[in-house]
Design a protein around this motif. Sequence first.
Motif, PDB file in Angstrom:
ATOM      1  N   TYR A  21       0.859  -1.186   0.000  1.00  0.00           N
ATOM      2  CA  TYR A  21       0.000   0.000   0.000  1.00  0.00           C
ATOM      3  C   TYR A  21       0.892   1.232   0.000  1.00  0.00           C
ATOM      4  O   TYR A  21       1.935   1.253   0.659  1.00  0.00           O
ATOM      5  CB  TYR A  21      -0.913   0.012   1.223  1.00  0.00           C
ATOM      6  CG  TYR A  21      -2.172  -0.782   1.026  1.00  0.00           C
ATOM      7  CD1 TYR A  21      -3.414  -0.155   0.933  1.00  0.00           C
ATOM      8  CD2 TYR A  21      -2.131  -2.167   0.922  1.00  0.00           C
ATOM      9  CE1 TYR A  21      -4.568  -0.880   0.740  1.00  0.00           C
ATOM     10  CE2 TYR A  21      -3.281  -2.903   0.725  1.00  0.00           C
ATOM     11  CZ  TYR A  21      -4.498  -2.251   0.635  1.00  0.00           C
ATOM     12  OH  TYR A  21      -5.645  -2.967   0.427  1.00  0.00           O
TER      13      TYR A  21
ATOM     14  N   SER B 284       1.127   5.570   0.396  1.00  0.00           N
ATOM     15  CA  SER B 284       0.474   6.693   1.053  1.00  0.00           C
ATOM     16  C   SER B 284       1.323   7.950   0.909  1.00  0.00           C
ATOM     17  O   SER B 284       2.540   7.880   0.739  1.00  0.00           O
ATOM     18  CB  SER B 284       0.263   6.381   2.534  1.00  0.00           C
ATOM     19  OG  SER B 284      -0.258   7.497   3.224  1.00  0.00           O
TER      20      SER B 284
ATOM     21  N   THR C  49      -1.325  -0.388   7.444  1.00  0.00           N
ATOM     22  CA  THR C  49      -2.287   0.213   6.518  1.00  0.00           C
ATOM     23  C   THR C  49      -3.368   1.005   7.232  1.00  0.00           C
ATOM     24  O   THR C  49      -3.834   2.021   6.720  1.00  0.00           O
ATOM     25  CB  THR C  49      -2.949  -0.867   5.653  1.00  0.00           C
ATOM     26  OG1 THR C  49      -3.633  -1.806   6.495  1.00  0.00           O
ATOM     27  CG2 THR C  49      -1.917  -1.609   4.829  1.00  0.00           C
TER      28      THR C  49
ATOM     29  N   GLN D 153      -5.389   5.291   6.926  1.00  0.00           N
ATOM     30  CA  GLN D 153      -6.704   5.320   6.283  1.00  0.00           C
ATOM     31  C   GLN D 153      -7.187   6.742   6.009  1.00  0.00           C
ATOM     32  O   GLN D 153      -7.927   6.979   5.059  1.00  0.00           O
ATOM     33  CB  GLN D 153      -7.733   4.603   7.159  1.00  0.00           C
ATOM     34  CG  GLN D 153      -7.540   3.096   7.245  1.00  0.00           C
ATOM     35  CD  GLN D 153      -8.111   2.342   6.067  1.00  0.00           C
ATOM     36  OE1 GLN D 153      -9.064   2.784   5.451  1.00  0.00           O
ATOM     37  NE2 GLN D 153      -7.528   1.214   5.738  1.00  0.00           N
TER      38      GLN D 153
ATOM     39  N   SER E  21      -5.276   9.353   5.285  1.00  0.00           N
ATOM     40  CA  SER E  21      -4.394  10.110   4.413  1.00  0.00           C
ATOM     41  C   SER E  21      -5.133  10.486   3.129  1.00  0.00           C
ATOM     42  O   SER E  21      -6.009   9.755   2.658  1.00  0.00           O
ATOM     43  CB  SER E  21      -3.147   9.292   4.062  1.00  0.00           C
ATOM     44  OG  SER E  21      -2.398   8.972   5.218  1.00  0.00           O
TER      45      SER E  21
ATOM     46  N   TYR F  44      -3.985  10.416   0.195  1.00  0.00           N
ATOM     47  CA  TYR F  44      -3.653   9.405  -0.805  1.00  0.00           C
ATOM     48  C   TYR F  44      -3.288   8.111  -0.087  1.00  0.00           C
ATOM     49  O   TYR F  44      -2.333   8.071   0.694  1.00  0.00           O
ATOM     50  CB  TYR F  44      -2.479   9.873  -1.663  1.00  0.00           C
ATOM     51  CG  TYR F  44      -2.696  11.231  -2.283  1.00  0.00           C
ATOM     52  CD1 TYR F  44      -3.589  11.406  -3.331  1.00  0.00           C
ATOM     53  CD2 TYR F  44      -2.007  12.351  -1.811  1.00  0.00           C
ATOM     54  CE1 TYR F  44      -3.791  12.649  -3.895  1.00  0.00           C
ATOM     55  CE2 TYR F  44      -2.200  13.598  -2.372  1.00  0.00           C
ATOM     56  CZ  TYR F  44      -3.102  13.742  -3.416  1.00  0.00           C
ATOM     57  OH  TYR F  44      -3.304  14.976  -3.968  1.00  0.00           O
ATOM     58  N   PHE F  45      -4.033   7.055  -0.364  1.00  0.00           N
ATOM     59  CA  PHE F  45      -3.786   5.774   0.286  1.00  0.00           C
ATOM     60  C   PHE F  45      -4.442   4.686  -0.556  1.00  0.00           C
ATOM     61  O   PHE F  45      -5.665   4.641  -0.670  1.00  0.00           O
ATOM     62  CB  PHE F  45      -4.350   5.772   1.706  1.00  0.00           C
ATOM     63  CG  PHE F  45      -4.282   4.416   2.374  1.00  0.00           C
ATOM     64  CD1 PHE F  45      -3.056   3.891   2.765  1.00  0.00           C
ATOM     65  CD2 PHE F  45      -5.426   3.683   2.593  1.00  0.00           C
ATOM     66  CE1 PHE F  45      -2.993   2.639   3.362  1.00  0.00           C
ATOM     67  CE2 PHE F  45      -5.373   2.437   3.197  1.00  0.00           C
ATOM     68  CZ  PHE F  45      -4.137   1.912   3.590  1.00  0.00           C
ATOM     69  N   PHE F  46      -3.639   3.818  -1.168  1.00  0.00           N
ATOM     70  CA  PHE F  46      -4.198   2.830  -2.089  1.00  0.00           C
ATOM     71  C   PHE F  46      -3.207   1.675  -2.286  1.00  0.00           C
ATOM     72  O   PHE F  46      -1.992   1.850  -2.105  1.00  0.00           O
ATOM     73  CB  PHE F  46      -4.508   3.485  -3.447  1.00  0.00           C
ATOM     74  CG  PHE F  46      -3.361   4.261  -4.013  1.00  0.00           C
ATOM     75  CD1 PHE F  46      -2.363   3.646  -4.756  1.00  0.00           C
ATOM     76  CD2 PHE F  46      -3.249   5.631  -3.773  1.00  0.00           C
ATOM     77  CE1 PHE F  46      -1.297   4.359  -5.264  1.00  0.00           C
ATOM     78  CE2 PHE F  46      -2.177   6.360  -4.270  1.00  0.00           C
ATOM     79  CZ  PHE F  46      -1.196   5.722  -5.019  1.00  0.00           C
TER      80      PHE F  46
ATOM     81  N   MET G 100      -6.917  10.864  -5.351  1.00  0.00           N
ATOM     82  CA  MET G 100      -7.815  10.867  -4.196  1.00  0.00           C
ATOM     83  C   MET G 100      -9.014   9.957  -4.458  1.00  0.00           C
ATOM     84  O   MET G 100      -9.472   9.233  -3.560  1.00  0.00           O
ATOM     85  CB  MET G 100      -8.288  12.283  -3.896  1.00  0.00           C
ATOM     86  CG  MET G 100      -7.235  13.179  -3.288  1.00  0.00           C
ATOM     87  SD  MET G 100      -7.892  14.820  -2.917  1.00  0.00           S
ATOM     88  CE  MET G 100      -6.408  15.663  -2.374  1.00  0.00           C
TER      89      MET G 100
ATOM     90  N   SER H 104      -8.073   6.517  -3.996  1.00  0.00           N
ATOM     91  CA  SER H 104      -7.949   6.216  -2.566  1.00  0.00           C
ATOM     92  C   SER H 104      -9.284   5.927  -1.902  1.00  0.00           C
ATOM     93  O   SER H 104      -9.341   5.284  -0.855  1.00  0.00           O
ATOM     94  CB  SER H 104      -7.271   7.385  -1.841  1.00  0.00           C
ATOM     95  OG  SER H 104      -5.978   7.619  -2.354  1.00  0.00           O
ATOM     96  N   SER H 105     -10.387   6.404  -2.487  1.00  0.00           N
ATOM     97  CA  SER H 105     -11.701   6.229  -1.862  1.00  0.00           C
ATOM     98  C   SER H 105     -12.613   5.293  -2.644  1.00  0.00           C
ATOM     99  O   SER H 105     -13.740   5.041  -2.225  1.00  0.00           O
ATOM    100  CB  SER H 105     -12.399   7.584  -1.714  1.00  0.00           C
ATOM    101  OG  SER H 105     -12.583   8.194  -2.978  1.00  0.00           O
TER     102      SER H 105
ATOM    103  N   ASP I 188     -12.812   1.275   3.540  1.00  0.00           N
ATOM    104  CA  ASP I 188     -12.972   2.477   2.717  1.00  0.00           C
ATOM    105  C   ASP I 188     -14.438   2.701   2.369  1.00  0.00           C
ATOM    106  O   ASP I 188     -14.952   3.819   2.436  1.00  0.00           O
ATOM    107  CB  ASP I 188     -12.161   2.354   1.421  1.00  0.00           C
ATOM    108  CG  ASP I 188     -10.670   2.463   1.648  1.00  0.00           C
ATOM    109  OD1 ASP I 188     -10.278   2.920   2.739  1.00  0.00           O
ATOM    110  OD2 ASP I 188      -9.907   2.098   0.745  1.00  0.00           O
TER     111      ASP I 188
END
Length: 282
Positions: A10, A12, A107, A111, A113, A115-117, A160, A163-164, A186
């Motif tokens: 992951y 971020s 991870t 959560q 952030s 950007y998080f993927f 973004m 990320s969501s 998410d």
Amino acid sequence: MAMTDHTIRYFSSTTDRPLSCDVCGQLISRDGFLHQRRTLSINVLILVTEGTLYLTANGIPYTVPPNHYIFLHEGEEHFGHRASTGSLSYFWVHFFAAPPFRAVADTFSCQDSAYFFPEYGKLVSPGRILSLFRRLTDLSLDECKNAPRMLDYTTSLLLMELSSTPQSSDKKNSSGIPAVIPAACDWIHANYRRSFFVEELADAVGYQADYLSSLFKRHMGLSLVSYTNRLRIEASKKLLSNYDLSIKETAYSCGFPDEKYFMKVFKKFEQCTPTDYRRRYR
């Protein structure tokens, strides 16, 4: 899917600045496309829309079919390990981030952030991301003075959105947790303010409801319902301490179906009633 068994990383970033778009476009090949071998000092995001891309990144061979994406981290070698068969089409964008994206082991601490993927995944609902990629390619041809800035902000919005956006994967992340668990989290974060059934969540992440519930409880230590209610109670505490909503309005605003159930859950988590909590913290 990746062709070898490995853990999905992951990525971020905590930057508050827009990402910097360098170049973007859409590749369209009729047959036999083979990606060149290279190591770039810039990040790359690819989303396949037709055909299959065969790409090795950071030593891991990936098979990337339609509605799947792959994130290529700066400084890591990538190359095609097999030529595509038939038509292939994908969107791509090269961009910088400051501070740079980093692989994270914990991870759940990231959560929130911007950007998080995961570095690779299947988009359950790719519509918005496809629209943003199309917008990027249009902007890249625009000669207006604000086009470079608009490219940066659209790239930021694209990441973004990634990320969501709920994703489906059977792979595990670097902490040994199946990637579907953060994807489910998410989705819950995006939808907990309304009432929903577990079946709707399961369908969104591509899993059977009972199996997802069992998997979530095993890795998170609490049920999907408890996790969702915890988020709802935290949201309700902010409303109770800062706004003059009634208990019923607060319950509905946080996704509870009725005020009696809300009061019961609130007391379970906080050892006091919503009214008592409001008196203490107003």
